[in-house]
Design a protein around this motif. Structure first.
Motif, PDB file in Angstrom:
ATOM      1  N   LEU A  36      36.989  52.757  74.931  1.00  0.00           N
ATOM      2  CA  LEU A  36      38.285  52.228  74.495  1.00  0.00           C
ATOM      3  C   LEU A  36      38.894  51.220  75.477  1.00  0.00           C
ATOM      4  O   LEU A  36      39.493  50.226  75.051  1.00  0.00           O
ATOM      5  CB  LEU A  36      39.261  53.384  74.263  1.00  0.00           C
ATOM      6  CG  LEU A  36      40.626  53.003  73.721  1.00  0.00           C
ATOM      7  CD1 LEU A  36      40.496  52.386  72.327  1.00  0.00           C
ATOM      8  CD2 LEU A  36      41.536  54.202  73.679  1.00  0.00           C
ATOM      9  N   THR A  37      38.725  51.433  76.780  1.00  0.00           N
ATOM     10  CA  THR A  37      39.353  50.516  77.742  1.00  0.00           C
ATOM     11  C   THR A  37      38.749  49.119  77.711  1.00  0.00           C
ATOM     12  O   THR A  37      39.331  48.190  78.262  1.00  0.00           O
ATOM     13  CB  THR A  37      39.262  51.048  79.192  1.00  0.00           C
ATOM     14  OG1 THR A  37      37.896  51.121  79.580  1.00  0.00           O
ATOM     15  CG2 THR A  37      39.940  52.394  79.326  1.00  0.00           C
ATOM     16  N   HIS A  38      37.619  48.973  77.053  1.00  0.00           N
ATOM     17  CA  HIS A  38      36.967  47.667  76.938  1.00  0.00           C
ATOM     18  C   HIS A  38      37.135  47.083  75.533  1.00  0.00           C
ATOM     19  O   HIS A  38      36.347  46.247  75.101  1.00  0.00           O
ATOM     20  CB  HIS A  38      35.482  47.784  77.289  1.00  0.00           C
ATOM     21  CG  HIS A  38      35.231  47.909  78.745  1.00  0.00           C
ATOM     22  ND1 HIS A  38      35.560  49.040  79.455  1.00  0.00           N
ATOM     23  CD2 HIS A  38      34.682  47.049  79.635  1.00  0.00           C
ATOM     24  CE1 HIS A  38      35.223  48.873  80.722  1.00  0.00           C
ATOM     25  NE2 HIS A  38      34.689  47.661  80.863  1.00  0.00           N
ATOM     26  N   LEU A  50      34.424  45.917  71.029  1.00  0.00           N
ATOM     27  CA  LEU A  50      35.633  45.113  70.833  1.00  0.00           C
ATOM     28  C   LEU A  50      36.652  45.749  69.898  1.00  0.00           C
ATOM     29  O   LEU A  50      37.849  45.573  70.086  1.00  0.00           O
ATOM     30  CB  LEU A  50      35.252  43.728  70.303  1.00  0.00           C
ATOM     31  CG  LEU A  50      34.516  42.815  71.268  1.00  0.00           C
ATOM     32  CD1 LEU A  50      34.108  41.522  70.578  1.00  0.00           C
ATOM     33  CD2 LEU A  50      35.365  42.530  72.486  1.00  0.00           C
ATOM     34  N   PHE A  51      36.184  46.479  68.890  1.00  0.00           N
ATOM     35  CA  PHE A  51      37.109  47.011  67.884  1.00  0.00           C
ATOM     36  C   PHE A  51      37.279  48.524  67.964  1.00  0.00           C
ATOM     37  O   PHE A  51      37.706  49.152  66.999  1.00  0.00           O
ATOM     38  CB  PHE A  51      36.654  46.568  66.488  1.00  0.00           C
ATOM     39  CG  PHE A  51      36.554  45.080  66.377  1.00  0.00           C
ATOM     40  CD1 PHE A  51      37.685  44.289  66.366  1.00  0.00           C
ATOM     41  CD2 PHE A  51      35.315  44.456  66.328  1.00  0.00           C
ATOM     42  CE1 PHE A  51      37.594  42.905  66.287  1.00  0.00           C
ATOM     43  CE2 PHE A  51      35.209  43.078  66.248  1.00  0.00           C
ATOM     44  CZ  PHE A  51      36.357  42.299  66.228  1.00  0.00           C
ATOM     45  N   LYS A 100      30.833  50.115  67.411  1.00  0.00           N
ATOM     46  CA  LYS A 100      29.710  49.207  67.665  1.00  0.00           C
ATOM     47  C   LYS A 100      30.031  48.310  68.861  1.00  0.00           C
ATOM     48  O   LYS A 100      31.117  47.767  68.977  1.00  0.00           O
ATOM     49  CB  LYS A 100      29.450  48.346  66.431  1.00  0.00           C
ATOM     50  CG  LYS A 100      28.351  47.299  66.615  1.00  0.00           C
ATOM     51  CD  LYS A 100      28.156  46.476  65.354  1.00  0.00           C
ATOM     52  CE  LYS A 100      27.240  45.313  65.441  1.00  0.00           C
ATOM     53  NZ  LYS A 100      26.233  45.258  66.411  1.00  0.00           N
ATOM     54  N   LYS A 101      29.040  48.149  69.741  1.00  0.00           N
ATOM     55  CA  LYS A 101      29.203  47.272  70.906  1.00  0.00           C
ATOM     56  C   LYS A 101      28.688  45.882  70.554  1.00  0.00           C
ATOM     57  O   LYS A 101      27.605  45.734  70.016  1.00  0.00           O
ATOM     58  CB  LYS A 101      28.470  47.838  72.117  1.00  0.00           C
ATOM     59  CG  LYS A 101      29.142  49.086  72.639  1.00  0.00           C
ATOM     60  CD  LYS A 101      28.573  49.533  73.953  1.00  0.00           C
ATOM     61  CE  LYS A 101      29.356  50.731  74.447  1.00  0.00           C
ATOM     62  NZ  LYS A 101      28.896  51.197  75.740  1.00  0.00           N
ATOM     63  N   PHE A 102      29.509  44.900  70.861  1.00  0.00           N
ATOM     64  CA  PHE A 102      29.182  43.506  70.590  1.00  0.00           C
ATOM     65  C   PHE A 102      28.791  42.821  71.885  1.00  0.00           C
ATOM     66  O   PHE A 102      29.324  43.127  72.952  1.00  0.00           O
ATOM     67  CB  PHE A 102      30.385  42.789  69.977  1.00  0.00           C
ATOM     68  CG  PHE A 102      30.736  43.281  68.612  1.00  0.00           C
ATOM     69  CD1 PHE A 102      30.224  42.660  67.485  1.00  0.00           C
ATOM     70  CD2 PHE A 102      31.578  44.374  68.444  1.00  0.00           C
ATOM     71  CE1 PHE A 102      30.542  43.116  66.225  1.00  0.00           C
ATOM     72  CE2 PHE A 102      31.901  44.842  67.190  1.00  0.00           C
ATOM     73  CZ  PHE A 102      31.381  44.216  66.069  1.00  0.00           C
ATOM     74  N   LYS A 103      27.862  41.870  71.785  1.00  0.00           N
ATOM     75  CA  LYS A 103      27.458  41.085  72.930  1.00  0.00           C
ATOM     76  C   LYS A 103      27.067  39.696  72.467  1.00  0.00           C
ATOM     77  O   LYS A 103      26.783  39.475  71.290  1.00  0.00           O
ATOM     78  CB  LYS A 103      26.309  41.753  73.679  1.00  0.00           C
ATOM     79  CG  LYS A 103      25.063  41.961  72.860  1.00  0.00           C
ATOM     80  CD  LYS A 103      24.033  42.749  73.645  1.00  0.00           C
ATOM     81  CE  LYS A 103      22.844  43.089  72.781  1.00  0.00           C
ATOM     82  NZ  LYS A 103      21.868  43.885  73.491  1.00  0.00           N
TER      83      LYS A 103
END
Length: 165
Positions: free
Chosen positions: A69-71, A114-115, A121-124
């Motif tokens: 969450l902090t990211h 991001l969301f 889901k982790k975005f890169k």
């Protein structure tokens, strides 16, 4: 990304920000960027800020995990309320540094959620680096040169001692 790289890339991004906005390149703004660039890693007890968090990092990691969450953009928006209630150069830098940290991790192999908490889901980015490897070191070196270039060519050093209104 290691904490030194987060700091240096965030200061470089902040220097650029001052060239395209009316944000001042003052010590208070840069100080805010430095602190803000470390805050998202409060979710990792072994991080630079986590080791100085008096146990708060352990609680956050247990609740949300590292790069949880902090990211996320939601965390950044909530954190940015500090600027809404206390608008000054330092809090502006805090909010910018926090966002620059998330952007830095967006380019890492592991990405960022991001969301979160809506979507885990982790975005890169398409091109990524691995933390602690040569790619990150090259990014840090490029950021150091970018700071020097931006500060010198835009004479940002003349703003460092300007008093906040």
């Amino acid at each position: 990304m290691r904490y030194q790289t987060h700091i240096i890339t965030s200061v470089a991004a902040g220097a650029y920000l001052t060239t395209v906005t009316d944000a001042p390149f003052t010590f208070t703004f840069v100080g805010g960027i430095i602190v803000g660039s470390l805050i998202p890693d409060i979710d990792e007890p072994n991080s630079y800020i986590g080791r100085r968090s008096f146990g708060i990092a352990k609680l956050i990691k247990k609740a949300f995990g590292h790069r949880g969450l902090t990211h996320s953009l939601l965390a950044w928006m909530c954190f940015s309320l500090i600027y809404y209630f206390y608008p000054n150069h330092f809090t502006y830098g805090l909010c910018a540094g926090y966002l620059f940290h998330i952007a830095g991790d967006f380019f890492s192999k592991r990405g960022v959620p991001l969301f979160s908490p809506i979507w885990k889901k982790k975005f890169k980015f398409l091109i990524t680096y691995e933390t602690g490897k040569i790619g990150e070191k090259l990014i840090m070196l490029a950021a150091i040169f970018a700071i020097g270039y931006l500060v010198y060519t835009n004479q940002l050093y003349t703003q460092l001692f300007v008093q906040a209104p």
